[in-house]
Enzyme design. Structure first.
Site, short mmCIF file in Angstrom:
data_model
loop_
_atom_site.label_atom_id
_atom_site.label_comp_id
_atom_site.label_asym_id
_atom_site.label_seq_id
_atom_site.Cartn_x
_atom_site.Cartn_y
_atom_site.Cartn_z
CB SER A 108 -0.88 -0.06 1.24
OG SER A 108 -1.18 1.22 1.68
CB SER A 109 0.42 4.64 -1.37
OG SER A 109 -0.81 4.94 -0.76
CB CYS A 110 0.22 3.65 4.28
SG CYS A 110 0.17 1.89 4.55
CE1 TYR A 137 -2.57 -3.34 6.12
CE2 TYR A 137 -1.90 -1.23 5.21
CZ TYR A 137 -2.49 -2.46 5.04
OH TYR A 137 -2.97 -2.83 3.83
CE LYS A 141 -0.25 -4.93 3.42
NZ LYS A 141 -0.59 -6.19 2.75
CG HIS A 180 -10.39 3.31 2.33
ND1 HIS A 180 -10.36 2.04 1.81
CD2 HIS A 180 -9.50 3.32 3.34
CE1 HIS A 180 -9.48 1.32 2.48
NE2 HIS A 180 -8.93 2.07 3.40
N1 LIG Z 1 -8.42 -1.02 -0.44
C1 LIG Z 1 -7.48 -0.13 -0.72
O1 LIG Z 1 -7.74 1.08 -0.90
C2 LIG Z 1 -6.06 -0.58 -0.87
C3 LIG Z 1 -5.14 0.38 -1.27
C4 LIG Z 1 -3.84 0.01 -1.43
C5 LIG Z 1 -3.46 -1.28 -1.17
N2 LIG Z 1 -4.33 -2.22 -0.78
C6 LIG Z 1 -3.79 -3.57 -0.49
O2 LIG Z 1 -4.45 -4.59 -1.20
C7 LIG Z 1 -4.49 -5.76 -0.39
C8 LIG Z 1 -5.92 -6.26 -0.33
O3 LIG Z 1 -6.72 -5.22 0.20
P1 LIG Z 1 -8.31 -5.20 0.05
O4 LIG Z 1 -8.71 -3.79 0.04
O5 LIG Z 1 -8.71 -6.12 -1.04
O6 LIG Z 1 -8.72 -5.84 1.46
P2 LIG Z 1 -10.05 -6.63 1.81
O7 LIG Z 1 -11.16 -6.22 0.93
O8 LIG Z 1 -10.21 -6.51 3.30
O9 LIG Z 1 -9.67 -8.14 1.45
C9 LIG Z 1 -8.71 -8.85 2.17
C10 LIG Z 1 -9.01 -10.32 2.00
O10 LIG Z 1 -8.05 -11.06 2.76
C11 LIG Z 1 -8.75 -12.07 3.49
N3 LIG Z 1 -8.03 -12.42 4.71
C12 LIG Z 1 -7.72 -11.60 5.76
N4 LIG Z 1 -7.09 -12.30 6.70
C13 LIG Z 1 -7.00 -13.59 6.26
C14 LIG Z 1 -6.47 -14.77 6.79
N5 LIG Z 1 -5.88 -14.80 8.00
N6 LIG Z 1 -6.57 -15.91 6.08
C15 LIG Z 1 -7.17 -15.91 4.86
N7 LIG Z 1 -7.69 -14.82 4.29
C16 LIG Z 1 -7.61 -13.66 4.99
C17 LIG Z 1 -10.08 -11.44 3.82
O11 LIG Z 1 -11.02 -12.44 4.13
P3 LIG Z 1 -12.11 -12.13 5.30
O12 LIG Z 1 -12.78 -10.85 4.89
O13 LIG Z 1 -12.97 -13.33 5.30
O14 LIG Z 1 -11.30 -11.96 6.55
C18 LIG Z 1 -10.40 -10.71 2.51
O15 LIG Z 1 -11.00 -11.57 1.57
C19 LIG Z 1 -3.91 -5.39 0.97
O16 LIG Z 1 -2.60 -5.85 1.06
C20 LIG Z 1 -3.95 -3.90 0.98
O17 LIG Z 1 -2.87 -3.36 1.69
C21 LIG Z 1 -5.64 -1.90 -0.62
#
Ligand SMILES: NC(=O)c1ccc[n+]([C@@H]2O[C@H](COP(=O)([O-])OP(=O)(O)OC[C@H]3O[C@@H](n4cnc5c(N)ncnc54)[C@H](OP(=O)(O)O)[C@@H]3O)[C@@H](O)[C@H]2O)c1
Length: 323
Positions: A108-110, A137, A141, A180
């Site tokens: 992530s950009s953080c 967090y 990362k 967000h």
């Molecule tokens: N959203 C943003 O704006 C954003 C921006 C930059 C980067 N990112 C990066 O993209 C990545 C994904 O983010 P996202 O926004 O898609 O998050 P998300 O919607 O919360 O999805 C995360 C997924 O990981 C699963 N998960 C969490 N803990 C787990 C575990 N212990 N075992 C198996 N599965 C697990 C969750 O399942 P459950 O829900 O069932 O726990 C969920 O399906 C992250 O690394 C994040 O840093 C996101």
């Protein structure tokens, strides 16, 4: 990556993982390995090893993580650092032990310093103090990036780390406590519309500038990266440079412009009222996307179109949540 390659999408039900799932299916990849959190807890090292030994994935998208907003990060920093370190350590190590050909770790950009110059280049990693609210967090990362890089150097693996900007899209989180800015504003517009109000209250001055990327565009970028020809991919795996790629649009908007655009797409004629007693946060957060552009990928979904698609997907859920 061949159409029949064994591809594990870790976190395939999340915002990023579900976009990857759609993107790979759309491109006719037929051998996707998918496990829900309940089926495979990625913090469980024994279970993760057994899964990799049995299924032998060739390519891995590591999009599973514990993710949350400021409140969650401030309340549960220990959970954020522990769970993320566990998930990524287990998946990266099991990938190495089972001969995964290429892996993409989502960060992530953080990870960039709080006061990094704008736009933020990959080389700014570890050049200054982090934003304190999500330091635990961000450090997890950063450890993930370092782990990809270290495994590449010591074991000759080929693991990349992608750093996306703020994302939004189908399946987003519209819960005001944890969401967000973009989904939160969308929900506020739906609430105001249904209550027949003519005002939209927005936190802060509306002046900070932010960048937003549609989740399906991110998925396209991730698939593009793992599918790069050998020589181009090798050019990313260097001993003296982190295997890091920013993913964004390269364009930002003010929060005011974002609120106006959401109101326009949702057909809500309103006055936007700024609550200047609320904090603004950093004046600008924009990624430098020269590297991903030089690798032949650019975002294609405009912010207006992305908001429309996100709203179409969430409309029923949003309207019933606010009634
Ligand atoms: N959203 C943003 O704006 C954003 C921006 C930059 C980067 N990112 C990066 O993209 C990545 C994904 O983010 P996202 O926004 O898609 O998050 P998300 O919607 O919360 O999805 C995360 C997924 O990981 C699963 N998960 C969490 N803990 C787990 C575990 N212990 N075992 C198996 N599965 C697990 C969750 O399942 P459950 O829900 O069932 O726990 C969920 O399906 C992250 O690394 C994040 O840093 C996101």
């Amino acid at each position: 990556m061949e159409k029949h390659s064994r591809i594990f999408i870790a976190g395939h039900r999340g915002l990023v993982g579900s976009a990857l799932h759609r993107g790979l299916e759309r491109r006719a990849y037929t051998n996707l390995l998918l496990r829900t959190h309940a089926q495979l807890d990625l913090t469980d090292a024994v279970a993760v090893r057994a899964f990799f030994e049995r299924e032998k994935p060739e390519f891995v998208f590591l999009a599973a993580a514990k993710v949350g907003g400021i409140l969650a990060n401030e309340t549960y920093p220990a959970d954020f650092i522990r769970e993320n370190l566990e998930i990524q350590t287990n998946v990266i190590d099991a990938s190495y032990r089972n001969g995964v050909k290429r892996l993409l770790f989502l960060g992530s950009s953080c990870i960039y310093p709080k006061l990094a110059p704008q736009p933020m280049k990959e080389e700014y990693l570890l050049t200054g103090p982090l934003e304190p609210t999500n330091r635990a967090y961000a450090l997890a990362k950063i450890a993930g990036i370092e782990m990809c890089w270290s495994y590449n150097r010591q074991f000759g693996t080929r693991y990349l780390a992608a750093m996306p900007t703020n994302l939004y899209g189908p399946g987003d989180n519209f819960d005001l406590q944890g969401s967000h800015v973009l989904p939160a504003l969308m929900r506020k517009v739906v609430e105001a519309k249904l209550a027949n109000e003519r005002k939209l209250a927005v936190w802060g001055t509306g002046k900070p500038r932010r960048e937003f990327l549609y989740s399906d565009d991110l998925a396209q970028a991730c698939i593009h990266l793992l599918s790069l020809p050998e020589s181009t991919f090798d050019g990313m795996i260097l001993r003296d440079e982190a295997p890091l790629v920013n993913i964004g649009t390269g364009m930002d908007v003010t929060i005011r412009e974002l609120a106006e655009l959401i109101a326009k797409v949702l057909d809500f004629d309103c006055e936007i009222v700024f609550d200047t007693t609320r904090p603004d946060g950093t004046p600008q957060k924009l990624l430098d996307v020269s590297r991903i552009h030089s690798l032949g990928w650019k975002a294609t979904t405009t912010l207006e179109e992305g908001i429309r698609l996100t709203y179409e997907d969430a409309r029923t859920q949003l309207e019933s949540a606010v009634r």
